[in-house]
Scaffold this motif. Structure first.
Motif, short mmCIF file in Angstrom:
data_model
loop_
_atom_site.label_atom_id
_atom_site.label_comp_id
_atom_site.label_asym_id
_atom_site.label_seq_id
_atom_site.Cartn_x
_atom_site.Cartn_y
_atom_site.Cartn_z
N GLY A 1 20.97 -4.66 5.18
CA GLY A 1 20.50 -5.06 3.86
C GLY A 1 19.29 -5.97 3.85
O GLY A 1 18.86 -6.39 2.78
N PHE A 2 18.72 -6.29 5.02
CA PHE A 2 17.57 -7.20 5.05
C PHE A 2 16.35 -6.54 4.44
O PHE A 2 16.07 -5.37 4.68
CB PHE A 2 17.27 -7.62 6.49
CG PHE A 2 16.10 -8.56 6.62
CD1 PHE A 2 16.25 -9.92 6.38
CD2 PHE A 2 14.84 -8.09 6.96
CE1 PHE A 2 15.18 -10.78 6.50
CE2 PHE A 2 13.76 -8.94 7.07
CZ PHE A 2 13.94 -10.29 6.84
N LYS A 3 15.61 -7.31 3.63
CA LYS A 3 14.39 -6.82 3.00
C LYS A 3 13.19 -7.52 3.62
O LYS A 3 13.10 -8.74 3.63
CB LYS A 3 14.43 -7.08 1.49
CG LYS A 3 15.59 -6.41 0.79
CD LYS A 3 15.62 -4.92 1.02
CE LYS A 3 16.83 -4.24 0.42
NZ LYS A 3 16.91 -2.82 0.77
N ALA A 4 12.28 -6.71 4.17
CA ALA A 4 11.13 -7.25 4.88
C ALA A 4 10.21 -8.01 3.93
O ALA A 4 9.98 -7.59 2.79
CB ALA A 4 10.35 -6.12 5.55
N ASP A 5 9.70 -9.13 4.40
CA ASP A 5 8.73 -9.92 3.64
C ASP A 5 7.33 -9.36 3.83
O ASP A 5 6.98 -8.88 4.91
CB ASP A 5 8.76 -11.39 4.09
CG ASP A 5 10.01 -12.12 3.64
OD1 ASP A 5 10.47 -11.83 2.52
OD2 ASP A 5 10.52 -12.96 4.39
N GLN A 6 6.54 -9.47 2.77
CA GLN A 6 5.15 -9.06 2.82
C GLN A 6 4.29 -10.26 2.47
O GLN A 6 4.58 -10.98 1.51
CB GLN A 6 4.87 -7.91 1.86
CG GLN A 6 5.63 -6.63 2.19
CD GLN A 6 5.41 -5.54 1.16
OE1 GLN A 6 5.33 -5.79 -0.03
NE2 GLN A 6 5.31 -4.30 1.63
N PRO A 7 3.19 -10.50 3.23
CA PRO A 7 2.37 -11.69 2.97
C PRO A 7 1.46 -11.50 1.76
O PRO A 7 0.94 -10.41 1.52
CB PRO A 7 1.55 -11.84 4.25
CG PRO A 7 1.41 -10.44 4.75
CD PRO A 7 2.68 -9.73 4.39
N SER A 8 1.29 -12.57 1.01
CA SER A 8 0.34 -12.58 -0.10
C SER A 8 -0.78 -13.54 0.27
O SER A 8 -0.61 -14.76 0.22
CB SER A 8 1.03 -13.04 -1.39
OG SER A 8 0.10 -13.17 -2.45
N MET A 9 -1.92 -12.98 0.71
CA MET A 9 -3.05 -13.79 1.17
C MET A 9 -4.00 -14.05 0.01
O MET A 9 -4.31 -13.14 -0.76
CB MET A 9 -3.79 -13.08 2.31
CG MET A 9 -2.89 -12.61 3.45
SD MET A 9 -2.09 -13.94 4.33
CE MET A 9 -3.45 -14.53 5.33
N ARG A 10 -4.44 -15.27 -0.11
CA ARG A 10 -5.35 -15.67 -1.18
C ARG A 10 -6.50 -16.49 -0.61
O ARG A 10 -6.34 -17.20 0.38
CB ARG A 10 -4.63 -16.50 -2.24
CG ARG A 10 -3.56 -15.74 -3.00
CD ARG A 10 -4.16 -14.74 -3.96
NE ARG A 10 -3.15 -14.10 -4.79
CZ ARG A 10 -2.51 -13.00 -4.46
NH1 ARG A 10 -2.76 -12.42 -3.30
NH2 ARG A 10 -1.60 -12.47 -5.26
#
Length: 279
Positions: free
Chosen positions: A33-42
């Motif tokens: 059930g783990f949901k992969a994180d996605q980076p939000s670069m700013r």
């Protein structure tokens, strides 16, 4: 010159944090059930540079008027704003264990604000009595007969109560109805998050709402269709190959910023030792 130091350093920090996030994804590649994180670069806001000087005006008193000369804009670097979980359905793995349950998305409406699909989650309760949510259906029955997660959190029914059973020999149909060995019945509590990106990740596969309020009941949510499968677990949605590639890319970007920083350092060393000696 010093602004270049800050820009290169911010690039190194952002890539380091991205690598740490990707490493966590990789470490949880086999977590149900783990949901992969996605980076939000700013990027940091750009700054407009101006030079302050004076303009002499020939006159009897010799007036000097202050003026600003525009030099141009400069970018002040980059940072990783946040890590956003990707709530994409993971593959199912058959375990043949009565206590394992998987959520299967059939038709989940998209959020009107950002177009992202919502998600459904199991409702659980932590030791402080607070409601949390998870996609990990790796359950067990404790010594008192309560249905719990592998980490000991109570699994709740659709009315917010704990589920107590006479044994671990029970059945769950596709609509979430649980029937115990001695005829006891319950319905697994499933919450619906219309905008899952607003959920706050706590670790161990758990999420909570921003305001502390409970998610609406998924069984009554308009247009939401899902089913439950007993004896199955939802795999992590981490793409191992892509994650490894992204880690290598982040490492190369870190190295590039490091070399820029070293070049600035050598330039400053020359300015201090050589130019300063000539003066």
């Amino acid at each position: 010159m010093f602004k270049g130091f800050y820009t290169a350093a911010s690039g190194m920090l952002s890539q380091q944090r991205k690598t740490e996030m990707l490493s966590n994804n990789l470490a949880n590649a086999n977590t149900p059930g783990f949901k992969a994180d996605q980076p939000s670069m700013r990027a940091f806001p750009e700054m407009l540079l101006q030079r302050l000087d004076q303009q002499k005006i020939p006159s009897e008193n010799g007036l000097n008027l202050p003026r600003n000369t525009v030099i141009g804009s400069i970018n002040t670097g980059v940072y990783m704003q946040e890590a956003i979980p990707a709530f994409i359905q993971g593959d199912l793995r058959e375990t043949e264990l009565h206590t394992d349950v998987a959520l299967v998305d059939i038709n989940i409406p998209a959020n009107k604000e950002n177009g992202a699909k919502g998600t459904v989650l199991f409702t659980v309760q932590n030791p402080n009595g607070e409601v949390r949510y998870t996609r990990n259906g790796n359950f067990t029955v404790d010594g008192e007969g309560f249905l719990t997660t592998a980490s000991g959190l109570y699994v709740l029914n659709d009315r917010g109560g704990r589920i107590q059973l006479s044994s671990d020999q029970f059945t769950i149909n596709s609509k979430g109805v649980l029937i115990g060995e001695n005829g006891e019945t319950a319905r697994l509590g499933i919450g619906f998050a219309e905008n899952p990106q607003r959920l706050i990740k706590e670790g161990d596969g758990l999420y909570r709402t921003e305001d502390g309020n409970k998610l609406p009941n998924a069984y009554n949510a308009n247009g939401v269709q899902f089913m439950l499968k007993q004896g199955f677990l939802e795999r992590s949605n981490v793409d191992v190959a892509k994650t490894m590639t992204d880690m290598l890319t982040a490492y190369r970007a870190f190295e590039a910023n490091q070399k820029v920083l070293q070049a600035y350092d050598r330039s400053m060393e020359k300015a201090v030792n050589d130019i300063g000696r000539i003066g």
